[in-house]
Design a protein around this motif. Structure first.
Motif, mmCIF file in Angstrom:
data_model
loop_
_atom_site.group_PDB
_atom_site.id
_atom_site.type_symbol
_atom_site.label_atom_id
_atom_site.label_comp_id
_atom_site.label_asym_id
_atom_site.label_seq_id
_atom_site.Cartn_x
_atom_site.Cartn_y
_atom_site.Cartn_z
ATOM 1 N N ILE A 125 2.907 1.502 -3.413
ATOM 2 C CA ILE A 125 2.083 1.887 -4.565
ATOM 3 C C ILE A 125 1.681 3.353 -4.464
ATOM 4 O O ILE A 125 1.688 4.084 -5.460
ATOM 5 N N ARG A 126 1.333 3.797 -3.270
ATOM 6 C CA ARG A 126 0.931 5.192 -3.121
ATOM 7 C C ARG A 126 2.044 6.160 -3.515
ATOM 8 O O ARG A 126 1.802 7.155 -4.191
ATOM 9 N N GLY B 288 -3.272 2.734 -3.086
ATOM 10 C CA GLY B 288 -2.617 1.447 -3.128
ATOM 11 C C GLY B 288 -3.337 0.340 -2.403
ATOM 12 O O GLY B 288 -2.939 -0.824 -2.504
ATOM 13 N N THR C 27 0.827 -1.209 0.000
ATOM 14 C CA THR C 27 0.000 0.000 0.000
ATOM 15 C C THR C 27 0.856 1.252 0.000
ATOM 16 O O THR C 27 0.639 2.179 -0.793
ATOM 17 N N TYR D 2 -5.117 -2.650 -4.814
ATOM 18 C CA TYR D 2 -4.231 -3.591 -5.490
ATOM 19 C C TYR D 2 -3.325 -4.336 -4.521
ATOM 20 O O TYR D 2 -2.862 -5.439 -4.828
ATOM 21 N N SER D 3 -3.060 -3.768 -3.367
ATOM 22 C CA SER D 3 -2.296 -4.510 -2.365
ATOM 23 C C SER D 3 -3.082 -5.728 -1.881
ATOM 24 O O SER D 3 -2.511 -6.795 -1.630
ATOM 25 N N ALA E 292 3.934 4.384 -7.486
ATOM 26 C CA ALA E 292 3.206 3.929 -8.670
ATOM 27 C C ALA E 292 2.438 5.086 -9.296
ATOM 28 O O ALA E 292 2.342 6.180 -8.735
#
Length: 412
Positions: A299-300, A308, A296, A311-312, A303
């Motif tokens: 991705i935050r 996030g 999380t 998708y986590s 990405a």
């Protein structure tokens, strides 16, 4: 062949699947009712009615898909629907979406959630991925622009991701972000635009406490998930040199922003705790939550996606069978393996913190309003018609000012 068995006695508890799903529905409906009250009072009756219509469309689609599947597999449709608990998936999916999602988008997402997320795996209890997360991923990937004009303001996630890169550097930037959505009290209550499930975070926490008390969810999952996110973001705050906020050190206020923004609380309470798609052992659930927290945060901050949590969850669902297999065996060996795996995940998480701090620059000054509006229009956030109107109005005002100046020169 080696047989593995558990020695008796085996105790049958009072907590049945129907009781678990009943309590889960009560908690979800309580949070949904809070969001309904907020959107009805803040944005009008039409918005609240659309929220109800989204849920109704998802429920109807769920029952139609399950009915057709039961008929195709020659099962009793009434009994199949009763034991499938598709209504829980429909409710969670609806609450993961923003209130301005269109009806046809929620219908298609529900089809993917129920058919591809559950039924193709064999129905309830056989699915690998969280079905609601599968449906939300479909909306996120294919129906970003499928929205009504009921709610056009930016959300906290889109704002902090686009304008602050998830790293507001000082108190001025924090105030700019938080004040845009009603202050810290509004952030805690969730009384701002966003996903339906982001509304009334306090209500979600109370619902989570109720579910823990009823032994519906394992307290380890949300506790570890929130705790690891707080630890990793605190380390990032120290490494990037974020300033204190009104005397509060950055390693305290920065994790609070991550926990109060987006779907972290809703995901930690209602989605990560899904008993079908997370490991069965307590140690496995700790590993599961730790991995989701690391993903999380990564991705935050690194990405192209603003959030996030979704998708986590899906990524960690893929690792659930591996976690189960790794921790299968004698109790002492399992505990040692779990400690090693959790430690490795934490080391990877800390390594990602160093990577983020070296590659992401904290935002010390906010972009101009014109640049922000252009960015919002490019990313699909905000009301394009409203932006166009403002641009037209600005052009008209400039033209009028030019004519006035010319008139003044002529008069002189």
């Amino acid at each position: 062949m080696k047989y593995v068995f558990h020695v008796s006695p085996n105790i049958k508890g009072r907590l049945t699947t129907h009781n678990i799903m009943r309590d889960l529905m009560i908690a979800l409906l309580a949070v949904f009712a809070c969001s309904l009250v907020y959107y009805g009072t803040a944005f009008g009756f039409e918005t609240a009615l659309h929220e109800v219509a989204l849920l109704a469309a998802s429920l109807i689609t769920t029952y139609v898909c399950e009915f057709l599947y039961a008929k195709a597999t020659k099962q009793d449709p009434k009994l199949f629907i009763k034991n499938s608990f598709g209504c829980v998936t429909a409710l969670i999916l609806t609450m993961m979406c923003t209130v301005n999602v269109t009806i046809y988008a929620i219908i298609i997402a529900t089809v993917f959630a129920i058919v591809f997320g559950r039924l193709l795996f064999g129905g309830f209890g056989q699915n690998i991925f969280n079905p609601a997360a599968v449906g939300r991923a479909v909306i996120f990937a294919a129906f970003t622009g499928a929205s009504t004009d009921l709610l056009t303001s930016a959300t906290p996630v889109s704002d902090i991701a686009t304008n602050f890169h998830w790293l507001p550097a000082n108190a001025e930037m924090v105030d700019t972000f938080v004040d845009s959505f009603g202050g810290w009290g509004s952030m805690l209550m969730g009384t701002h635009g966003g996903a339906i499930g982001e509304t009334f975070i306090l209500a979600i926490l109370i619902a989570g406490a109720f579910l823990i008390w009823r032994h519906v969810i394992d307290w380890r999952i949300p506790t570890v998930y929130f705790g690891v996110i707080a630890i990793l973001t605190a380390v990032i705050a120290l490494l990037t040199g974020l300033e204190s906020y009104n005397g509060i050190p950055a390693w305290l206020w920065y994790p609070a922003i991550h926990l109060l923004t987006g779907g972290v609380v809703f995901g930690g309470v209602f989605m990560l705790t899904d008993p079908v798609t997370n490991p069965t052992s307590p140690a496995g659930r700790v590993i599961f939550a730790t991995g989701a927290a690391v993903l999380t945060v990564l991705i935050r901050l690194k990405a192209n996606l603003p959030e996030g949590c979704l998708y986590s969850i899906l990524l960690m669902n893929m690792f659930t069978p591996m976690i189960e297999q790794t921790l299968d065996g004698k109790q002492l060996q399992m505990v040692n393996k779990a400690r090693i795996i959790a430690g490795v995940l934490l080391v990877l998480g800390l390594a990602s913190c160093f990577y983020v701090s070296a590659t992401v620059e904290p935002v010390t000054t906010l972009k101009s309003a014109a640049t922000s509006e252009a960015t919002s229009a490019a990313t699909g956030e905000g009301d394009g018609e409203h932006a166009s109107t403002e641009a037209t109005a600005g052009s008209d005002e400039e033209h009028a000012s030019t004519e006035a100046a010319e008139g003044t020169e002529a008069a002189e």
